[in-house]
Design an enzyme around this catalytic site. Structure first.
Site: not given
Length: 405
Positions: A146, A231, A260
């Site tokens: 994802f 990532d 984030k």
């Protein structure tokens, strides 16, 4: 009509239905806790065990982060565009360079933007530095990934729903099984410019590769002049008990993708790499109106310092280990596995459990614990990294009641 009912009606009438939220309307928040009505009464108080998919590692309303935001707003300078310079961006680039052990920083706004930027940089590095023939660059991707929601990214997703109805997709990607070193070796060819992977997969259900894989993958990439891209959007800034999940194997990737928790609740992201990679970008090659804006940069600068100064990775490791140990004491006919690293925990349910959604709804309604299902049958737990033992114990009581029922 309650405020929740009013909000639900407006959302049903006017908002695109691309989410299925729990029936909770958050109006106030502090630390690990949120309230659904003003006044912060216990009847409306919930423990947030999602923390915006890991965007609030520092917790809600952290005084240092709020202070940084207010100070920057008071200057009247929140966005300047990259046509000019701004001090917070310069300071943030320096801090990220030091934290990551890299030379150059590219600031964007969201995780998906940072992934797209990393893809662009990797491809251009492949053409301009490695010497791959034009339009032949290949990037190897892990299955069950994802990395975001853009067309390019969903094009290499292995989740059918993320792809359904959105094609045609961009070429240039090859998917291999997650954590499979043999498959990585076999996939690399003369056109391979990068291997991009998550050192821990959150959306897939809090999954980690076999021990030693990250180090092996890094070495394979080095041997073949391929960039190793990590990532760390969800797994970064202490979530797994280390600053970055790659740190568990002492791996420093060629390129970090960050977002984030980097912003402490505000939208900002980054690609961090050494100059021999990032120097392929020239003025005009890539940009963003809001990327590196002084407001989010000032907030992110303080948010990262909070992670370091308050030793949030260490607390994540300690409280995460305790949380997982206590969960494993719960004997449940519905649980297949409890797993996790730091304060990133997945509860995989059996088929007879009937899906994770009903458990999340029961946790919310009956025990005031907020978490979210992923991949239908997994409950994902990711509270702010400031959580205390007392708060973990409070949560365990609710999980035990729900999973044992």
């Amino acid at each position: 009509m309650t405020e929740l009912e009013r909000v639900q009606q407006l959302m049903d009438k006017y908002a695109a239905r691309n989410y299925a939220p729990l029936p909770v309307n958050i109006v106030e928040a502090q630390g690990c806790w949120v309230w659904t009505e003003p006044g912060r009464q216990d009847a409306h108080k919930y423990l947030d065990c999602l923390s915006s998919y890991g965007a609030l590692n520092q917790g809600y309303n952290h005084p240092r982060i709020v202070g940084a935001a207010l100070r920057q707003i008071a200057t009247g300078v929140t966005v300047t565009s990259r046509a000019f310079l701004n001090s917070p961006m310069a300071d943030l680039c320096q801090l990220l360079s030091q934290v990551c052990g890299k030379e150059k920083v590219l600031l964007m706004n969201t995780g998906a933007e940072a992934v797209e930027s990393a893809i662009k940089v990797a491809r251009k590095w492949g053409y301009k530095v490695k010497g791959v023939a034009d339009n032949q660059a290949k990037i190897i991707i892990s299955a069950d990934n994802f990395h975001g929601r853009t067309i390019a990214i969903v094009g290499f997703s292995t989740e059918a729903q993320y792809r359904d109805g959105f094609g045609p997709f961009a070429p240039g990607f090859e998917i291999i099984p997650y954590g499979d070193i043999k498959a990585l070796k076999n996939a690399i060819d003369e056109n391979t410019v990068a291997f991009m992977t998550e050192p821990g997969q959150g959306e897939a259900g809090v999954i980690f590769p076999p021990e030693g894989f990250l180090k092996q993958a890094y070495n394979v990439c080095k041997d073949n002049n391929v960039l190793f891209i990590a990532d760390c959007i969800q797994s970064g800034f202490g979530r797994t008990g280390k600053m970055f999940a790659c740190d568990w194997e002492n791996v420093t990737p060629d390129m970090y993708i960050l977002a984030k928790a980097m912003g402490g609740g505000y939208p900002i992201s980054a690609v961090v790499a050494d100059d021999n990679v990032m120097s392929v970008l020239k003025p005009g090659d890539h940009g963003s109106t809001f990327g590196g804006n002084p407001f989010c940069s000032a907030v992110a600068l303080e948010a990262i310092k909070v992670v370091i100064d308050e030793k949030l990775p260490e607390n994540s490791q300690k409280m995460g280990q305790y949380f997982l140990e206590e969960l494993r004491k719960i004997k449940s006919p519905y649980v297949k596995e409890y797993r996790g690293k730091g304060l990133w925990i997945g509860i995989e349910l059996t088929e007879k459990a009937g899906g994770a959604r009903r458990f999340c709804e029961k946790l919310q309604k009956e025990h005031h614990i907020l978490c979210k299902e992923t991949h239908h049958h997994i409950i994902r737990i990711a509270p702010p990294l400031i959580i205390t033992k007392q708060e973990v114990d409070w949560a365990i009581t609710g999980f035990k009641a729900v999973l044992s029922a």
